[in-house]
Design a protein around this motif. Sequence first.
Motif, PDB file in Angstrom:
ATOM      1  N   ALA A 123       0.856  -1.197   0.000  1.00 27.79           N
ATOM      2  CA  ALA A 123       0.000   0.000   0.000  1.00 27.79           C
ATOM      3  C   ALA A 123       0.884   1.236   0.000  1.00 27.79           C
ATOM      4  O   ALA A 123       1.988   1.222   0.547  1.00 27.79           O
ATOM      5  CB  ALA A 123      -0.916  -0.001   1.214  1.00 27.79           C
ATOM      6  N   VAL A 124       0.388   2.308  -0.605  1.00 22.92           N
ATOM      7  CA  VAL A 124       1.150   3.554  -0.732  1.00 22.92           C
ATOM      8  C   VAL A 124       0.272   4.714  -0.270  1.00 22.92           C
ATOM      9  O   VAL A 124      -0.894   4.805  -0.657  1.00 22.92           O
ATOM     10  CB  VAL A 124       1.586   3.785  -2.201  1.00 22.92           C
ATOM     11  N   GLY A 125       0.848   5.590   0.546  1.00 21.14           N
ATOM     12  CA  GLY A 125       0.132   6.780   1.000  1.00 21.14           C
ATOM     13  C   GLY A 125      -0.050   7.777  -0.137  1.00 21.14           C
ATOM     14  O   GLY A 125       0.544   7.633  -1.207  1.00 21.14           O
ATOM     15  N   PRO A 126      -0.847   8.818   0.098  1.00 28.48           N
ATOM     16  CA  PRO A 126      -1.155   9.777  -0.959  1.00 28.48           C
ATOM     17  C   PRO A 126      -0.064  10.802  -1.244  1.00 28.48           C
ATOM     18  O   PRO A 126      -0.131  11.522  -2.235  1.00 28.48           O
ATOM     19  CB  PRO A 126      -2.406  10.487  -0.422  1.00 28.48           C
ATOM     20  N   GLY A 127       0.969  10.874  -0.397  1.00 29.95           N
ATOM     21  CA  GLY A 127       1.982  11.907  -0.591  1.00 29.95           C
ATOM     22  C   GLY A 127       1.455  13.228  -0.084  1.00 29.95           C
ATOM     23  O   GLY A 127       0.781  13.279   0.941  1.00 29.95           O
ATOM     24  N   GLY A 128       1.769  14.305  -0.776  1.00 28.91           N
ATOM     25  CA  GLY A 128       1.307  15.627  -0.365  1.00 28.91           C
ATOM     26  C   GLY A 128       2.411  16.406   0.313  1.00 28.91           C
ATOM     27  O   GLY A 128       3.592  16.139   0.110  1.00 28.91           O
ATOM     28  N   VAL A 129       2.038  17.363   1.145  1.00 30.74           N
ATOM     29  CA  VAL A 129       3.023  18.193   1.841  1.00 30.74           C
ATOM     30  C   VAL A 129       3.434  17.490   3.135  1.00 30.74           C
ATOM     31  O   VAL A 129       2.604  17.222   3.997  1.00 30.74           O
ATOM     32  CB  VAL A 129       2.457  19.590   2.132  1.00 30.74           C
ATOM     33  N   VAL A 130       4.724  17.158   3.234  1.00 33.59           N
ATOM     34  CA  VAL A 130       5.270  16.495   4.416  1.00 33.59           C
ATOM     35  C   VAL A 130       6.441  17.321   4.916  1.00 33.59           C
ATOM     36  O   VAL A 130       7.395  17.565   4.177  1.00 33.59           O
ATOM     37  CB  VAL A 130       5.727  15.053   4.083  1.00 33.59           C
ATOM     38  N   ASP A 131       6.377  17.776   6.155  1.00 35.66           N
ATOM     39  CA  ASP A 131       7.425  18.606   6.756  1.00 35.66           C
ATOM     40  C   ASP A 131       7.715  19.845   5.894  1.00 35.66           C
ATOM     41  O   ASP A 131       8.867  20.230   5.707  1.00 35.66           O
ATOM     42  CB  ASP A 131       8.706  17.801   6.991  1.00 35.66           C
ATOM     43  N   GLY A 132       6.682  20.435   5.320  1.00 34.24           N
ATOM     44  CA  GLY A 132       6.833  21.650   4.533  1.00 34.24           C
ATOM     45  C   GLY A 132       7.314  21.436   3.110  1.00 34.24           C
ATOM     46  O   GLY A 132       7.529  22.390   2.371  1.00 34.24           O
ATOM     47  N   LYS A 133       7.503  20.195   2.691  1.00 35.47           N
ATOM     48  CA  LYS A 133       7.965  19.903   1.329  1.00 35.47           C
ATOM     49  C   LYS A 133       6.914  19.076   0.603  1.00 35.47           C
ATOM     50  O   LYS A 133       6.291  18.193   1.189  1.00 35.47           O
ATOM     51  CB  LYS A 133       9.287  19.121   1.367  1.00 35.47           C
TER      52      LYS A 133
END
Length: 94
Positions: free
Chosen positions: A42-52
């Motif tokens: 399974a893979v998460g959606p990504g997005g903004v992580v720690d401001g990046k």
Amino acid sequence: MKLKPLADRVIIKLVEAEETTKGGIILTGASKEKPEVAEVLAVGPGGVVDGKDVVMTVKVGDKVITSKYSGTEVKIDGEELTIVRQGDILAVVE
């Protein structure tokens, strides 16, 4: 129970280590190395992580190599899984 990873997390399952060497020698349980190759479940959606902004580059079914001691191991329905950040994945095996 089903796990859904968040942000840049990936759920992987380690692939069993080879039980015989290329030369045909059968390995006992104690002499097998810790498996390094895992399958992405399974893979998460990504997005903004720690401001990046994080774009997920792995997908379900990929075989990957992770840092040897990375991630969090969990046991769900008797199955041992590992949750890692995409950044802990070193390579995709083709």
